[in-house]
Design an enzyme around this catalytic site. Structure first.
Site, PDB file in Angstrom:
ATOM      1  N   ASN A   1      -5.838   3.376   8.505  1.00  0.00           N
ATOM      2  CA  ASN A   1      -7.265   3.148   7.789  1.00  0.00           C
ATOM      3  C   ASN A   1      -8.192   4.835   8.371  1.00  0.00           C
ATOM      4  OD1 ASN A   1      -9.166   1.902   6.346  1.00  0.00           O
ATOM      5  ND2 ASN A   1      -9.313   0.194   6.903  1.00  0.00           N
TER       6      ASN A   1
ATOM      7  N   HIS B   1       0.938  -1.402  -0.269  1.00  0.00           N
ATOM      8  CA  HIS B   1      -0.165   0.081   0.275  1.00  0.00           C
ATOM      9  C   HIS B   1       1.209   1.500  -0.289  1.00  0.00           C
ATOM     10  CE1 HIS B   1      -3.497  -2.388   0.205  1.00  0.00           C
ATOM     11  NE2 HIS B   1      -4.205  -2.168   0.989  1.00  0.00           N
TER      12      HIS B   1
END
Length: 510
Positions: free
Chosen positions: A198, A86
């Site tokens: 997140n 990511h």
């Protein structure tokens, strides 16, 4: 603003003012209640692993791989793979202030106890922040849901001792920077990689700093408009209180009151009391009706912002009191995306109307001043191109104010099929604020020059601010290098000294 030497993060009551203290170097610590909630949250994750319960992000893949079950012996590798894959951002790195803000924001969210991280890793994040560690975080790559995944992954990668950090404006190995500060790389266990990435903390960090700077421009906008009105020999009658109480928008009332007080006791205004002019142009007469809505908008955005930075934005959410995890969508950045788009529009209007006043200052058909604010026009060009610069910045803002939040693009094989573009909104807002401040700097110089040319005393509250301008920038009696003067004027706006000088005479401005 708190006056304590350290800001305690509780996940409940962080303010923009305290966030800016951290961004500018203040330490942050985890509050006692946060320690309890973090430990309780982690205990739920550990129990799920022990009982082999299948839960998204703990023992499954991510995004479109949510249905792929990961065996227990690969749960740690799953988290490391998540961060490495990511960390795919591109573009210029976030500056140190933005990085410090996002580290504090992420720690504040983790402190709420909905993320399942071990306290040791939260402590490590705060230790890195307090040591002055500057992670390398490219500013492009987030679509604003599932939060700011790519940039937050870069932060986490740095804390793992992998990838690059920043030092003296250069990229350097992150492991070496951690070691230099006596920090050990973090290790990840189940759910922890996901807990770090997140959320909406990058858009909040970038947009929050822009919001702070935008709010600091509000008083300056009124002050400089008052100077321009003096240079253009306008009247303050349009700011009479009863006009504005008849409409009663708070921002308008505050701006009108500021202008009324700033323009009290003016030799310039007394000198044209019977000049026959009935009304000033809108860019002078309607200042409260334009500056006021900008004030009201930024007040609204501040309320949205401070709710968001004290909200849990993870997924899945650990509900410690129920002993379970539930997938949801609090990572979606639409609240901030819309707010920052709105803020960019509001602040841009401060420059739009300022540019019109600059035009009036420069145009001899619209003022009683020398053309382009300089003697011997033709031989000298004066503020001709300074006005062009302001016009260019205002025009650029029109593109930057296109709302990012109305866009979306489907990602992760349509699992994440509506996104906020909130980080793009925050970056656009940041750039608009910078452009607006520079337009205001040009108006400040133009208004000061106009008053100089009139050779009359302006309102009492404007005299010391104008003297401060003259300490940095001499009057324009002939052409010289202009860019340094604009930069000096911008620095004055950033310092806040002009407002302090005005308030010493007319009282605290709204």
């Amino acid at each position: 603003m708190s006056q304590t030497s350290k800001i305690e993060l509780t996940g409940q009551d962080l303010t923009l003012a305290d966030l800016m203290r951290i961004a500018e170097g203040c330490d942050a610590v985890l509050g006692e209640q946060g320690q309890i909630t973090v430990d309780a949250s982690r205990a739920v994750v550990d129990k799920i692993i022990e009982e082999n319960e299948v839960v998204y992000g703990v023992n499954t893949g991510f995004g479109n791989f949510a249905d792929v079950i990961i065996p227990e012996d690969k749960l740690t590798q799953l988290q490391y793979n998540l961060i490495r894959s990511h960390a795919a951002g591109v573009g210029a790195p976030l500056d140190l202030r933005a990085c410090r803000a996002l580290m504090a924001l992420r720690a504040n969210v983790l402190a709420k106890g909905f993320s399942g991280i071990r306290r040791a890793n939260l402590d490590a994040l705060l230790a890195a922040l307090n040591s002055g560690f500057h992670p390398f975080i490219p500013e492009q790559g987030s679509v604003g849901a599932s939060g700011d995944l790519a940039p937050l992954a870069h932060l986490t990668l740095n804390l793992m001792g992998e990838g690059h950090a920043m030092a003296d404006g250069r990229r350097v190995p992150a492991a070496g920077e951690l070691e230099k500060r006596g920090l050990a790389p973090i290790t990840l266990q189940a759910k922890e990689g996901l807990a770090f990435i997140n959320g909406t903390q990058v858009m909040a960090a970038v947009g929050g700093i822009a919001l702070w700077e935008a709010r600091s421009l509000l008083k300056h906008a009124d002050l400089i408009a008052a100077m321009s009105l003096e240079a253009l020999q306008g009247t303050r009658q349009a700011f009479y209180q009863k006009i504005h109480t008849a409409r009663a928008h708070q921002g308008q009332l505050h701006s009108a009151d500021n202008l009324w007080r700033l323009l009290d006791d003016s030799e310039i205004m007394r000198g044209h009391a019977n000049c026959g002019r009935v009304q000033d142009s809108y860019s002078l007469r309607c200042v409260p009706q334009v500056h006021g809505p900008a004030r009201d908008t930024l007040d609204h955005v501040l309320r949205v912002f401070e709710i968001e930075i004290n909200s849990a934005t993870d997924n899945p959410m650990v509900l410690a009191d129920e002993g379970r995890l539930i997938s949801g969508g609090n990572f979606h950045g639409e609240s901030l995306a819309m707010a920052f788009d709105f803020a960019a529009i509001a602040v841009a209007e401060l420059a739009n109307i300022a540019e019109r006043r600059i035009e009036r200052l420069c145009n001899p058909d619209l003022s009683a001043l020398d053309a382009f604010l300089v003697p011997e026009g033709g031989l000298n060009s004066g503020f001709m191109i300074a006005h062009c610069t302001a016009a260019a910045l205002v025009s650029e803002n029109k593109s930057l104010c296109h709302p990012a939040s109305v866009d979306s693009i489907s990602t992760s094989a349509a699992k994440e099929d509506h996104v906020s573009m909130g980080t793009i909104a925050a970056r656009q807002f940041r750039d608009v604020v910078t452009n607006v401040r520079r337009v205001m700097a040009i108006e400040l110089l133009g208004a000061a020059q106009g008053i100089h040319l009139l050779k009359k005393q302006p309102a009492a509250a404007l005299q010391q601010p104008l003297a401060l301008v003259r300490e940095k920038v001499a009057p324009w009696d002939e052409d010289r290098y202009m860019a340094d003067d604009i930069e000096a004027a911008e620095a004055l706006l950033q310092s806040g000294v002009l407002i302090e000088a005005a308030e010493a005479r007319c009282g605290t401005l709204h």
